[in-house]
Design an enzyme around this catalytic site. Structure first.
Site, PDB file in Angstrom:
ATOM      1  N   GLY A  45       0.536  -4.827   5.042  1.00  0.00           N
ATOM      2  CA  GLY A  45       0.644  -4.234   3.709  1.00  0.00           C
ATOM      3  C   GLY A  45       1.008  -5.210   2.599  1.00  0.00           C
ATOM      4  N   ASP A 101       5.929  -5.083   0.969  1.00  0.00           N
ATOM      5  CA  ASP A 101       5.228  -4.220   0.006  1.00  0.00           C
ATOM      6  C   ASP A 101       6.051  -2.986  -0.330  1.00  0.00           C
ATOM      7  OD1 ASP A 101       4.880  -3.460   2.657  1.00  0.00           O
ATOM      8  OD2 ASP A 101       2.951  -2.502   2.312  1.00  0.00           O
ATOM      9  N   ASP A 104      11.014   1.888   2.715  1.00  0.00           N
ATOM     10  CA  ASP A 104      11.112   3.355   2.737  1.00  0.00           C
ATOM     11  C   ASP A 104      12.390   3.730   3.495  1.00  0.00           C
ATOM     12  OD1 ASP A 104      10.587   6.046   2.765  1.00  0.00           O
ATOM     13  OD2 ASP A 104       8.814   5.938   4.015  1.00  0.00           O
ATOM     14  N   LYS A 132      11.401   2.910  -2.197  1.00  0.00           N
ATOM     15  CA  LYS A 132      11.394   4.379  -2.152  1.00  0.00           C
ATOM     16  C   LYS A 132      12.745   4.816  -1.583  1.00  0.00           C
ATOM     17  CE  LYS A 132       7.574   6.536  -0.465  1.00  0.00           C
ATOM     18  NZ  LYS A 132       6.762   7.163   0.626  1.00  0.00           N
ATOM     19  N   PHE A 153       3.604   9.727  -0.912  1.00  0.00           N
ATOM     20  CA  PHE A 153       2.852   8.823  -0.044  1.00  0.00           C
ATOM     21  C   PHE A 153       1.865   8.047  -0.904  1.00  0.00           C
ATOM     22  CE2 PHE A 153      -0.777   7.722   2.589  1.00  0.00           C
ATOM     23  CZ  PHE A 153      -0.138   7.018   3.593  1.00  0.00           C
ATOM     24  N   ASP A 160      -1.863   1.188   2.985  1.00  0.00           N
ATOM     25  CA  ASP A 160      -2.994   1.918   3.571  1.00  0.00           C
ATOM     26  C   ASP A 160      -2.683   3.372   3.908  1.00  0.00           C
ATOM     27  OD1 ASP A 160      -1.225   1.292   5.821  1.00  0.00           O
ATOM     28  OD2 ASP A 160      -2.883   1.970   7.087  1.00  0.00           O
ATOM     29  N   ARG A 166      -6.356  -0.217   1.255  1.00  0.00           N
ATOM     30  CA  ARG A 166      -5.554  -1.402   0.944  1.00  0.00           C
ATOM     31  C   ARG A 166      -6.162  -2.162  -0.240  1.00  0.00           C
ATOM     32  NH1 ARG A 166      -1.901  -2.128   5.247  1.00  0.00           N
ATOM     33  NH2 ARG A 166      -2.690  -1.666   7.319  1.00  0.00           N
TER      34      ARG A 166
HETATM   35  C1  PRP Z   1       4.986  -0.349   6.170  1.00  0.00           C
HETATM   36  C2  PRP Z   1       5.467  -1.380   5.153  1.00  0.00           C
HETATM   37  C3  PRP Z   1       6.816  -1.792   5.670  1.00  0.00           C
HETATM   38  C4  PRP Z   1       7.306  -0.547   6.369  1.00  0.00           C
HETATM   39  C5  PRP Z   1       8.326   0.124   5.508  1.00  0.00           C
HETATM   40  O1  PRP Z   1       4.371  -1.020   7.223  1.00  0.00           O
HETATM   41  O2  PRP Z   1       4.591  -2.467   5.056  1.00  0.00           O
HETATM   42  O3  PRP Z   1       6.737  -2.876   6.558  1.00  0.00           O
HETATM   43  O4  PRP Z   1       6.170   0.315   6.554  1.00  0.00           O
HETATM   44  O5  PRP Z   1       8.778   1.325   6.075  1.00  0.00           O
HETATM   45  P1  PRP Z   1      10.293   1.589   6.497  1.00  0.00           P
HETATM   46  O6  PRP Z   1      11.162   1.108   5.383  1.00  0.00           O
HETATM   47  O7  PRP Z   1      10.330   3.095   6.656  1.00  0.00           O
HETATM   48  O8  PRP Z   1      10.540   0.879   7.782  1.00  0.00           O
HETATM   49  P2  PRP Z   1       3.418  -0.320   8.304  1.00  0.00           P
HETATM   50  O9  PRP Z   1       4.186  -0.179   9.588  1.00  0.00           O
HETATM   51  O10 PRP Z   1       2.821   0.917   7.706  1.00  0.00           O
HETATM   52  O11 PRP Z   1       2.308  -1.419   8.577  1.00  0.00           O
HETATM   53  P3  PRP Z   1       1.238  -2.124   7.574  1.00  0.00           P
HETATM   54  O12 PRP Z   1       2.038  -2.981   6.618  1.00  0.00           O
HETATM   55  O13 PRP Z   1       0.373  -2.935   8.474  1.00  0.00           O
HETATM   56  O14 PRP Z   1       0.474  -1.033   6.850  1.00  0.00           O
END
Ligand code: PRP
Length: 186
Positions: A45, A101, A104, A132, A153, A160, A166
């Site tokens: 991401g 990125d 959450d 967030k 979301f 993504d 993306r």
């Molecule tokens: C997303 C984002 C963070 C994580 C944040 O990655 O890039 O790494 O989630 O969420 P959290 O604070 O609840 O842990 P994801 O696992 O969706 O993978 P990606 O970056 O490959 O899309």
């Protein structure tokens, strides 16, 4: 039919993102003026944010990439973090800037920070594009924050849904018909 047709609402425009990333770049260049930081970024991401951020930062920096996954195709965070790709260089004694990125729940970053600290870097700071806070499950201090966003979301600018969107140049909210049902998480 394009990917833009699936977007219900643009939360952050290209201009807003460009402006804020430029400010973050200047802040980093100021704060690290006498250092050569390693930007540790988390795939996938963060790739778009990282690509823009390093070009907004006039520092002798280097980049290392990790891939962590806590979500897979699931819509909810499982809290289970796996390393899919490890660092390629040593970070011992280095000044690290973790580039994310979105933060959450914070569980991914919490895991990553523990992992990085075990490798005895000189310092670790966090730079995230999107914060967030509504869903945070762990206390995380964010040093450089692009935007605070509501509990929606979001996709685009690297983020993504099911590996798509993306490449949207802005941050948007998808039409409910795309995912059919309750809004996905993160
Ligand atoms: C997303 C984002 C963070 C994580 C944040 O990655 O890039 O790494 O989630 O969420 P959290 O604070 O609840 O842990 P994801 O696992 O969706 O993978 P990606 O970056 O490959 O899309």
């Amino acid at each position: 039919m394009t990917i833009h047709d699936d977007v219900q609402e643009v939360l952050l425009t290209e201009d807003q993102i460009r402006g804020r990333v430029a400010e973050l770049g200047v802040e980093l260049a100021h704060d690290y003026s006498d250092r050569q930081p390693v930007l540790v970024s988390v795939l996938k991401g963060s790739i778009v944010f990282l690509a823009d951020l390093i070009r907004a930062t006039e520092l002798p920096l280097s980049v290392d990439l990790m891939e962590l996954s806590s979500y897979g195709a699931a819509m909810e965070s499982s809290g289970q973090v796996r390393i899919l790709k490890d660092l390629s260089g040593s970070i011992e004694g280095r000044d690290l800037i973790v580039v994310e990125d979105i933060i959450d729940t914070g569980l991914t970053l919490n895991y990553l920070l523990r992992y990085l600290h075990e490798r005895t870097p000189a310092s670790v700071h966090i730079c995230c594009l999107l914060d967030k806070p509504a869903r945070r499950l762990t206390d995380i201090h964010i040093d450089y924050r692009g935007f605070t966003i509501p509990d929606r979301f979001v996709v685009g600018y690297g983020l993504d849904f099911d590996e798509h969107y993306r490449n949207l140049p802005y941050i948007g909210v998808l039409r409910p018909s795309v995912y059919g049902g309750a809004e996905p998480r993160t």
